[in-house]
Design a protein around this motif. Sequence first.
Motif, PDB file in Angstrom:
ATOM      1  N   MET A   1       0.846  -1.403   0.124  1.00 19.25           N
ATOM      2  CA  MET A   1       0.224   0.002   0.094  1.00 19.25           C
ATOM      3  C   MET A   1       0.798   1.267   0.258  1.00 19.25           C
ATOM      4  O   MET A   1       2.043   1.253   0.256  1.00 19.25           O
ATOM      5  CB  MET A   1      -0.970  -0.065   0.991  1.00 19.25           C
ATOM      6  CG  MET A   1      -0.224   0.675   2.477  1.00 19.25           C
ATOM      7  SD  MET A   1      -1.250   0.376   3.791  1.00 19.25           S
ATOM      8  CE  MET A   1      -0.127   0.147   4.908  1.00 19.25           C
ATOM      9  N   ARG A   2       0.404   2.430  -0.505  1.00 20.68           N
ATOM     10  CA  ARG A   2       1.066   3.463  -0.396  1.00 20.68           C
ATOM     11  C   ARG A   2       0.652   4.236   1.044  1.00 20.68           C
ATOM     12  O   ARG A   2      -0.048   5.120   1.088  1.00 20.68           O
ATOM     13  CB  ARG A   2       0.552   4.430  -1.441  1.00 20.68           C
ATOM     14  CG  ARG A   2       1.274   3.825  -2.751  1.00 20.68           C
ATOM     15  CD  ARG A   2       1.092   5.049  -3.975  1.00 20.68           C
ATOM     16  NE  ARG A   2       0.220   5.988  -3.692  1.00 20.68           N
ATOM     17  CZ  ARG A   2       0.404   7.358  -3.778  1.00 20.68           C
ATOM     18  NH1 ARG A   2       1.500   7.935  -3.686  1.00 20.68           N
ATOM     19  NH2 ARG A   2      -0.798   7.963  -3.663  1.00 20.68           N
ATOM     20  N   SER A   3       1.224   3.691   2.113  1.00 18.19           N
ATOM     21  CA  SER A   3       0.838   4.332   3.294  1.00 18.19           C
ATOM     22  C   SER A   3       1.688   4.231   4.420  1.00 18.19           C
ATOM     23  O   SER A   3       2.924   3.826   3.904  1.00 18.19           O
ATOM     24  CB  SER A   3      -0.624   3.857   3.835  1.00 18.19           C
ATOM     25  OG  SER A   3      -0.147   2.577   4.434  1.00 18.19           O
ATOM     26  N   ALA A   4       1.806   4.638   5.570  1.00 14.64           N
ATOM     27  CA  ALA A   4       2.792   4.332   6.390  1.00 14.64           C
ATOM     28  C   ALA A   4       3.093   2.824   6.799  1.00 14.64           C
ATOM     29  O   ALA A   4       3.956   2.612   7.699  1.00 14.64           O
ATOM     30  CB  ALA A   4       2.480   5.122   8.077  1.00 14.64           C
ATOM     31  N   GLY A  59       1.290  12.194   0.162  1.00 18.52           N
ATOM     32  CA  GLY A  59       0.620  11.981   1.399  1.00 18.52           C
ATOM     33  C   GLY A  59       0.953  10.373   1.512  1.00 18.52           C
ATOM     34  O   GLY A  59       0.490  10.049   2.633  1.00 18.52           O
ATOM     35  N   ALA A  60       1.430   9.608   0.655  1.00 20.32           N
ATOM     36  CA  ALA A  60       1.904   8.352   1.053  1.00 20.32           C
ATOM     37  C   ALA A  60       3.158   8.164   1.557  1.00 20.32           C
ATOM     38  O   ALA A  60       4.034   8.667   1.170  1.00 20.32           O
ATOM     39  CB  ALA A  60       1.731   7.421  -0.270  1.00 20.32           C
ATOM     40  N   ASN A 105       8.968  15.813  -8.713  1.00 22.87           N
ATOM     41  CA  ASN A 105      10.003  16.570  -7.822  1.00 22.87           C
ATOM     42  C   ASN A 105       9.396  16.915  -6.445  1.00 22.87           C
ATOM     43  O   ASN A 105      10.032  17.813  -5.755  1.00 22.87           O
ATOM     44  CB  ASN A 105      10.750  17.655  -8.390  1.00 22.87           C
ATOM     45  CG  ASN A 105       9.599  18.668  -8.833  1.00 22.87           C
ATOM     46  OD1 ASN A 105       8.543  18.665  -8.551  1.00 22.87           O
ATOM     47  ND2 ASN A 105      10.247  19.651  -9.699  1.00 22.87           N
ATOM     48  N   GLN A 106       8.454  16.453  -5.832  1.00 21.91           N
ATOM     49  CA  GLN A 106       7.994  16.773  -4.403  1.00 21.91           C
ATOM     50  C   GLN A 106       7.980  15.643  -3.694  1.00 21.91           C
ATOM     51  O   GLN A 106       7.192  15.392  -2.848  1.00 21.91           O
ATOM     52  CB  GLN A 106       6.509  17.484  -4.685  1.00 21.91           C
ATOM     53  CG  GLN A 106       6.652  18.522  -5.567  1.00 21.91           C
ATOM     54  CD  GLN A 106       7.260  19.760  -4.895  1.00 21.91           C
ATOM     55  OE1 GLN A 106       7.333  20.137  -3.615  1.00 21.91           O
ATOM     56  NE2 GLN A 106       8.261  20.432  -5.654  1.00 21.91           N
ATOM     57  N   VAL A 107       8.988  14.666  -3.636  1.00 26.66           N
ATOM     58  CA  VAL A 107       9.061  13.737  -2.752  1.00 26.66           C
ATOM     59  C   VAL A 107       9.767  14.332  -1.409  1.00 26.66           C
ATOM     60  O   VAL A 107      10.767  14.845  -1.379  1.00 26.66           O
ATOM     61  CB  VAL A 107       9.891  12.589  -3.303  1.00 26.66           C
ATOM     62  CG1 VAL A 107      10.226  11.401  -2.406  1.00 26.66           C
ATOM     63  CG2 VAL A 107       9.479  12.071  -4.432  1.00 26.66           C
ATOM     64  N   ILE A 108       9.004  14.027  -0.330  1.00 24.32           N
ATOM     65  CA  ILE A 108       9.505  14.693   1.096  1.00 24.32           C
ATOM     66  C   ILE A 108      10.356  13.720   1.655  1.00 24.32           C
ATOM     67  O   ILE A 108       9.861  12.652   1.853  1.00 24.32           O
ATOM     68  CB  ILE A 108       8.307  15.127   1.803  1.00 24.32           C
ATOM     69  CG1 ILE A 108       7.337  16.316   1.069  1.00 24.32           C
ATOM     70  CG2 ILE A 108       8.815  15.742   3.076  1.00 24.32           C
ATOM     71  CD1 ILE A 108       8.171  17.394   0.633  1.00 24.32           C
ATOM     72  N   VAL A 109      11.480  13.948   1.958  1.00 24.00           N
ATOM     73  CA  VAL A 109      12.441  13.057   2.683  1.00 24.00           C
ATOM     74  C   VAL A 109      12.780  13.671   3.994  1.00 24.00           C
ATOM     75  O   VAL A 109      13.195  14.710   4.143  1.00 24.00           O
ATOM     76  CB  VAL A 109      13.820  12.901   2.082  1.00 24.00           C
ATOM     77  CG1 VAL A 109      14.826  12.198   2.653  1.00 24.00           C
ATOM     78  CG2 VAL A 109      13.613  12.198   0.467  1.00 24.00           C
TER      79      VAL A 109
END
Length: 290
Positions: A1-4, A59-60, A105-109
């Motif tokens: 899944m695309r979640s935590a 958000g994932a 280009n909005q991947v938050i690390v």
Amino acid sequence: MRSAVLILVLGLAVVACGDSSSSGDRSGDGQTAVAVSGRSFAEPLASHIRPGVEVVAEGASCTSNFLFQLNEQTVFLGVAAHCFSPDTNGGVDPCETNNLAIGFNQVIVENATQPAELVYSSWRAMQEAGETPGSDACIYNDFALVKLHPDDIANIHPATMAFGGPTALASGTAAVGEEIYLYGHSSLHLGLRELEAMTGRIVEVVGGGWSYDVTTDTPAVSGDSGGPILDSQGRALAVTSVLSVGLRADPLRNGVVNLDRALRYAKDNGFIHRDIGLLTWSDFRPDGSL
């Protein structure tokens, strides 16, 4: 899944990582992945961008695995490809999914000051390469790379959270019974270190060597999507892909992607530069004290 947390699959087999296609295993048998030396690192800090930090895209949330470098100005962070697909939990074959565009280009690390850029997704790559849906490659190849912003390269460290390493890249296929060390940053762990740093073992090699089924020594707890897996020598072995719950003696398993094979696929098919190599750290601590 695309979640935590992990993809949850109910059944007797792990679904989401694999091997052959209609054109055969096109990654070849040669070892093309390399380790990178020459960069000096002091002791790792919690504020560093390290294997095990959180990565968020639209958000994932997933856990990152390892750091890779092309040159002093170009550094990548490994993640799982399913973290960048809105179809991850929709029962869609990975070779037929919608995926974020390369160049997103909005991947938050975590610990980065600037967003990173998605530069490789095995799910997109396999579609471009024409892999056959349902093949082992489509099912099991679950790996992605995001490129860190130049402003953040000075803040990287290769040491995996808790265990340190990777001391090198594990090549080929590991054996059943191999002891492993895995780290997961899932919100289900409630920030408890003893639930994030885990030990376990390989219980099955699946997909012709594309993936391993593994269990952990912590009951009912598992790694997190995209997270790093080290072998008994501290080498980078695999990437967490999927959690399977089934009717067997060891009902809770992780499906983890053979990292060496995932890298070779990306390189041999021309999706990433052959000189991209794993950043290593010689200090491996199986007790999870790092």
